[in-house]
Design a protein around this motif. Sequence first.
Motif, PDB file in Angstrom:
ATOM      1  N   GLU A 257     -14.673  36.388  -0.556  1.00 24.04           N
ATOM      2  CA  GLU A 257     -14.949  35.094  -1.166  1.00 24.04           C
ATOM      3  C   GLU A 257     -16.084  35.212  -2.175  1.00 24.04           C
ATOM      4  O   GLU A 257     -17.026  35.988  -1.974  1.00 24.04           O
ATOM      5  N   ALA A 258     -15.973  34.445  -3.267  1.00 21.07           N
ATOM      6  CA  ALA A 258     -17.017  34.414  -4.282  1.00 21.07           C
ATOM      7  C   ALA A 258     -18.078  33.401  -3.876  1.00 21.07           C
ATOM      8  O   ALA A 258     -17.760  32.297  -3.429  1.00 21.07           O
ATOM      9  N   HIS A 259     -19.339  33.779  -4.040  1.00 18.81           N
ATOM     10  CA  HIS A 259     -20.448  32.881  -3.719  1.00 18.81           C
ATOM     11  C   HIS A 259     -21.327  32.706  -4.948  1.00 18.81           C
ATOM     12  O   HIS A 259     -21.772  33.677  -5.560  1.00 18.81           O
ATOM     13  N   HIS A 260     -21.580  31.452  -5.311  1.00 20.23           N
ATOM     14  CA  HIS A 260     -22.400  31.117  -6.472  1.00 20.23           C
ATOM     15  C   HIS A 260     -23.870  31.143  -6.056  1.00 20.23           C
ATOM     16  O   HIS A 260     -24.297  30.390  -5.191  1.00 20.23           O
ATOM     17  N   LEU A 261     -24.650  32.020  -6.684  1.00 24.06           N
ATOM     18  CA  LEU A 261     -26.025  32.251  -6.273  1.00 24.06           C
ATOM     19  C   LEU A 261     -27.040  31.265  -6.846  1.00 24.06           C
ATOM     20  O   LEU A 261     -28.170  31.188  -6.366  1.00 24.06           O
ATOM     21  N   THR A 295     -28.353  27.616   4.752  1.00 20.34           N
ATOM     22  CA  THR A 295     -29.749  27.944   4.459  1.00 20.34           C
ATOM     23  C   THR A 295     -30.261  27.117   3.288  1.00 20.34           C
ATOM     24  O   THR A 295     -29.494  26.472   2.572  1.00 20.34           O
ATOM     25  N   ASP A 296     -31.561  27.177   3.072  1.00 19.04           N
ATOM     26  CA  ASP A 296     -32.174  26.453   1.965  1.00 19.04           C
ATOM     27  C   ASP A 296     -32.047  27.185   0.642  1.00 19.04           C
ATOM     28  O   ASP A 296     -32.185  26.577  -0.429  1.00 19.04           O
ATOM     29  N   ASP A 297     -31.792  28.490   0.696  1.00 17.89           N
ATOM     30  CA  ASP A 297     -31.747  29.300  -0.523  1.00 17.89           C
ATOM     31  C   ASP A 297     -30.434  30.068  -0.591  1.00 17.89           C
ATOM     32  O   ASP A 297     -30.289  31.118   0.035  1.00 17.89           O
ATOM     33  N   PRO A 298     -29.449  29.561  -1.354  1.00 20.71           N
ATOM     34  CA  PRO A 298     -28.149  30.233  -1.425  1.00 20.71           C
ATOM     35  C   PRO A 298     -28.165  31.547  -2.184  1.00 20.71           C
ATOM     36  O   PRO A 298     -27.164  32.242  -2.222  1.00 20.71           O
ATOM     37  N   SER A 299     -29.323  31.905  -2.767  1.00 21.43           N
ATOM     38  CA  SER A 299     -29.393  33.171  -3.500  1.00 21.43           C
ATOM     39  C   SER A 299     -29.914  34.307  -2.638  1.00 21.43           C
ATOM     40  O   SER A 299     -29.933  35.473  -3.060  1.00 21.43           O
TER      41      SER A 299
END
Length: 302
Positions: A257-261, A295-299
């Motif tokens: 799956e692609a995740h947008h950072l 989480t609070d930080d998707p990156s």
Amino acid sequence: MSLATALERIINEYPHAKGDSFKGHALGHVLRHEAPAEVMRAIGLANADLIIDGSAGQSNWATVPWVGLFDPLVTDGAMRGYYVVYLFHALEPLVHLSLNQGATEVEQEFATRKKTRQVLAERAGLMRHRLSDYASRFPVHAIELGSDARLPGGYAAGHALGFTYRLGAMPDDATLHRDLQYTVEAYRALTFRGGLNTSPGTGSGDLIEERRYRMHRRIERNPRAAKLAKAHHGIRCQACSLLMTDKYGALGRDFIEAHHLIPLASLREGEAVKYDVATDFAVLCPNCHRMIHRTDDPSDLS
């Protein structure tokens, strides 16, 4: 050729062109190439991500020709999703600039023309509701196209907001450009606000964060972005290093799956979403992807 000239030429020449041979006609070239080029010039480089296309018909002249602008995050053409489009009246010398929607996909879901148009009209109402703060700038909330045939009738039902221009009273290019840019801004705002999606979101209670989350998920589900992310990063999870075939065998072949950072706070309503696949996306297995969204930080992939 200016945008005003392109629109006027189509309005003026199309009724006569329909009596000529369709293949290779000069007006078809105007609709497919020259008018879209003027539209691109009008919206500027900030909107270069939009797909711009025009149609005079498939193998025969269409009842209503069009020139459309399509956000790849929403749709790649006029058959589905929602988009901005110039629709040329079948009988009168006028054109509508319309925030509209694809009727073909709805027709495939609902068996009757009456039900299709009812659904399109309801969705147009949802679009207007989500853009209520834009509505006063749009003078035209209903259109007709001089024909009750399948597609013209669908376009009329699917219209949410827009402008109408008549031959002989065509605004200057500066006005046409301003109207189009404002319509594109409303189009992007609609996507940020959920588009036609009526499903529950995160339940966070914060309206802006809810909208940002929906936009974030739409970016991740863009097939083109996902394909490019996989091609660049491979198919091994960048958080836990799982290769799906290790756990699921052939069933997991090529799956990731692609995740947008990009942090949600950076997403702005009414603005184009620009991203670099190499730096703004990661590839994750479904478990890691689900967890990172908690989480609070998707990156942060650690």
